[in-house]
Scaffold this active site. Structure first.
Site, PDB file in Angstrom:
ATOM      1  N   ASP A 194       0.679   8.575   2.450  1.00 39.58           N
ATOM      2  CA  ASP A 194      -0.552   7.963   2.946  1.00 39.58           C
ATOM      3  C   ASP A 194      -0.329   6.459   2.966  1.00 39.58           C
ATOM      4  O   ASP A 194       0.773   5.998   2.657  1.00 39.58           O
ATOM      5  CB  ASP A 194      -1.738   8.320   2.031  1.00 39.58           C
ATOM      6  CG  ASP A 194      -1.617   7.696   0.635  1.00 39.58           C
ATOM      7  OD1 ASP A 194      -0.595   7.037   0.345  1.00 39.58           O
ATOM      8  OD2 ASP A 194      -2.551   7.859  -0.167  1.00 39.58           O
ATOM      9  N   ASP A 196      -2.157   3.015   1.320  1.00 41.53           N
ATOM     10  CA  ASP A 196      -3.191   2.576   0.378  1.00 41.53           C
ATOM     11  C   ASP A 196      -3.496   1.101   0.591  1.00 41.53           C
ATOM     12  O   ASP A 196      -2.584   0.282   0.668  1.00 41.53           O
ATOM     13  CB  ASP A 196      -2.704   2.778  -1.066  1.00 41.53           C
ATOM     14  CG  ASP A 196      -2.218   4.191  -1.316  1.00 41.53           C
ATOM     15  OD1 ASP A 196      -3.053   5.080  -1.478  1.00 41.53           O
ATOM     16  OD2 ASP A 196      -0.981   4.412  -1.322  1.00 41.53           O
ATOM     17  N   ASP A 279      -6.152   5.469   2.155  1.00 39.01           N
ATOM     18  CA  ASP A 279      -7.037   5.264   1.003  1.00 39.01           C
ATOM     19  C   ASP A 279      -7.455   3.802   0.948  1.00 39.01           C
ATOM     20  O   ASP A 279      -6.611   2.913   1.085  1.00 39.01           O
ATOM     21  CB  ASP A 279      -6.312   5.594  -0.322  1.00 39.01           C
ATOM     22  CG  ASP A 279      -6.075   7.084  -0.500  1.00 39.01           C
ATOM     23  OD1 ASP A 279      -6.691   7.882   0.223  1.00 39.01           O
ATOM     24  OD2 ASP A 279      -5.263   7.443  -1.382  1.00 39.01           O
TER      25      ASP A 279
HETATM   26  P1  8DG Z   1       3.144   7.737  -1.602  1.00 42.80           P
HETATM   27  O1  8DG Z   1       1.788   7.593  -1.002  1.00 42.80           O
HETATM   28  O2  8DG Z   1       4.142   6.802  -1.023  1.00 42.80           O
HETATM   29  O3  8DG Z   1       3.626   9.161  -1.564  1.00 42.80           O
HETATM   30  O4  8DG Z   1       3.063   7.345  -3.156  1.00 42.80           O
HETATM   31  P2  8DG Z   1       2.073   6.343  -3.868  1.00 42.80           P
HETATM   32  O5  8DG Z   1       1.489   5.385  -2.888  1.00 42.80           O
HETATM   33  O6  8DG Z   1       2.743   5.782  -5.053  1.00 42.80           O
HETATM   34  O7  8DG Z   1       0.961   7.311  -4.448  1.00 42.80           O
HETATM   35  P3  8DG Z   1      -0.597   7.494  -4.079  1.00 42.80           P
HETATM   36  O8  8DG Z   1      -0.955   8.895  -4.443  1.00 42.80           O
HETATM   37  O9  8DG Z   1      -0.919   7.055  -2.707  1.00 42.80           O
HETATM   38  O10 8DG Z   1      -1.359   6.561  -5.125  1.00 42.80           O
HETATM   39  C1  8DG Z   1      -1.122   5.189  -5.210  1.00 42.80           C
HETATM   40  C2  8DG Z   1      -1.467   4.736  -6.576  1.00 42.80           C
HETATM   41  O11 8DG Z   1      -2.861   4.699  -6.725  1.00 42.80           O
HETATM   42  C3  8DG Z   1      -0.943   5.705  -7.650  1.00 42.80           C
HETATM   43  O12 8DG Z   1      -0.237   4.979  -8.632  1.00 42.80           O
HETATM   44  C4  8DG Z   1      -2.181   6.312  -8.221  1.00 42.80           C
HETATM   45  C5  8DG Z   1      -3.184   5.206  -7.998  1.00 42.80           C
HETATM   46  N1  8DG Z   1      -4.590   5.547  -8.055  1.00 42.80           N
HETATM   47  C6  8DG Z   1      -5.394   4.983  -8.976  1.00 42.80           C
HETATM   48  N2  8DG Z   1      -6.646   5.441  -8.852  1.00 42.80           N
HETATM   49  C7  8DG Z   1      -6.639   6.310  -7.833  1.00 42.80           C
HETATM   50  C8  8DG Z   1      -7.643   7.098  -7.250  1.00 42.80           C
HETATM   51  O13 8DG Z   1      -8.804   7.110  -7.678  1.00 42.80           O
HETATM   52  N3  8DG Z   1      -7.274   7.868  -6.194  1.00 42.80           N
HETATM   53  C9  8DG Z   1      -5.993   7.865  -5.725  1.00 42.80           C
HETATM   54  N4  8DG Z   1      -5.701   8.632  -4.680  1.00 42.80           N
HETATM   55  N5  8DG Z   1      -5.015   7.127  -6.262  1.00 42.80           N
HETATM   56  C10 8DG Z   1      -5.337   6.366  -7.312  1.00 42.80           C
HETATM   57  O14 8DG Z   1      -4.973   4.171  -9.782  1.00 42.80           O
HETATM   58 MN    MN Z   2      -3.108   7.134  -1.990  1.00 44.36          MN
HETATM   59 MN    MN Z   3       0.292   6.084  -1.230  1.00 41.04          MN
END
Ligand code: 8DG
Ligand code: MN
Ligand code: MN
Length: 355
Positions: A194, A196, A279
């Site tokens: 995704d 962020d 996100d």
């Molecule tokens: P990716 O998308 O590249 O696969 O990996 P990522 O970017 O490291 O993981 P992510 O699932 O998109 O989450 C990014 C960071 O955000 C991860 O360390 C977890 C953190 N996070 C929070 N709070 C929340 C929340 O409420 N929802 C989500 N989805 N992630 C959160 O600290």
């Molecule tokens: Mn995310």
């Molecule tokens: Mn992510």
């Protein structure tokens, strides 16, 4: 036998937050295997034992070179009996029979939808959509409707294109707000499941109204495919939690956005866009730095940072704040460097947090 002249190698810390883990992994042959074992345990609901393999893999990712001799593992932390046995087998036979067994296992393959890496991403999707959704069914419907698109990795180029879209919408709603990319892309990853973003609003209270307005704008632009808005449940007076898995209480939303393709790669289908998971989080200004640190990840890096704070420093850290139990005070932070300094840690750059 020991070389008396050999310099003792600088010790590897058992805490990921005291290691620099870039994307340059010299021990992929071992970490891939350990992560298959971890993932298999997770699919079976064994989170505890799975974490041991994840920690072992993470530690190996931080090493500056490939393991050459098995004896080198003697001085390394985070390696249990099981992980050591797997490493030993791989260094002797080139692969692990247990890992091969899992990779060939019908159950594992079905769970992975036998589509290589993309299914891993789909799992993350379902997990992140369903876990956070108030409406399970609508998250699942969206997940399946856009399954093909959202199970494909998002590239850095696509992330940059989305940043322009998000920035445009945010600034249109509030010209003094700013948008930064966070998550895996901030850590330097080329692909993600995704994209962020974290939004900074200089005026108090704006963080609660900006996301609904941005969503409304995406709707009017006809690029919103799915949205799950979570209003802030944040209480400034509350202490940080002990629970690592707990999601934060900031205002945030989980979206699926239509992203126009550069060239019409899907010409036959006549579809000139792809669906992407996005996100957005909008914390209050005084907690921005803690939210940025939390959302930058990686999950394992943050887990260890919190554990280190609690066990080694008597401080409680989460996405909202850092609390010193000895003085009963919250520690303010203007930058991420401030947070590491509060914890008596060397600063670790975002691209070194790929634990
Ligand atoms: P990716 O998308 O590249 O696969 O990996 P990522 O970017 O490291 O993981 P992510 O699932 O998109 O989450 C990014 C960071 O955000 C991860 O360390 C977890 C953190 N996070 C929070 N709070 C929340 C929340 O409420 N929802 C989500 N989805 N992630 C959160 O600290
Ligand atoms: Mn995310
Ligand atoms: Mn992510």
């Amino acid at each position: 036998c020991a070389h008396p002249s050999a310099k003792p190698e600088s010790a590897v810390s058992p805490y990921a937050c005291q290691r620099r883990t870039t994307l340059d992994n010299h021990n992929k042959i071992f970490t891939d295997a350990l992560e298959v074992l971890a993932e298999n345990l997770e699919l079976c609901g064994n989170q505890g034992p799975s974490l041991a393999f994840r920690r072992a893999a993470s530690m190996l990712k931080s090493l500056p070179a490939a393991l050459r001799r098995l004896e080198e593992t003697q001085h390394l932390p985070c390696l249990g009996e099981h992980s050591r046995a797997i490493i030993e087998e791989i260094s002797e036979c080139g692969s692990s029979s247990r890992v091969e067994e899992i990779l060939n296992d019908e159950r594992y393959r079905t769970m992975k939808f036998s589509q290589g890496n993309s299914s891993h991403i789909f799992f993350r999707q379902c997990k992140s959509l369903v876990c956070h959704s108030i409406s399970y069914s609508s998250a699942l419907v969206a997940g399946f409707l856009f399954y093909e698109d959202i199970s494909k990795p998002v590239s850095r180029t696509e992330a940059s294109a989305l940043k322009i879209i998000v920035e445009e919408a945010v600034i249109c709603v509030n010209p003094s707000a700013t948008v930064s990319i966070t998550g895996g892309f901030r850590r330097g990853k080329e692909f993600g499941h995704d994209v962020d973003f974290i939004i900074k609003t200089p005026e108090a209270g704006q963080e609660d109204v900006i996301l609904p307005a941005v969503i409304k704008r995406f709707k009017s632009q006809n690029i919103l495919l799915y949205s799950d808005l979570q209003e802030s449940t944040f209480d400034l007076r509350k202490l940080p939690t002990h629970c690592f898995e707990a999601m934060d209480h900031f205002s945030k939303c989980f979206l699926i956005i239509k992203l126009k393709r550069e060239q019409e790669t899907d010409a036959r289908a006549g579809k000139d866009w792809r669906a992407v998971r996005v996100d957005l989080v909008a914390p209050p200004l005084e907690r921005f730095t803690y939210a940025l640190l939390g959302w930058t990840g990686s999950t394992l890096f943050l887990r260890d940072l919190r554990r280190f704070a609690r066990l080694e420093r008597g401080k409680l850290l989460d996405n909202h704040a850092l609390y010193d139990k000895a003085t009963n005070t919250f520690l303010p932070a203007k930058t991420e460097e401030d947070i590491f300094a509060h914890l008596g840690l060397e600063y670790i750059e975002p691209w070194q947090r790929n634990a």
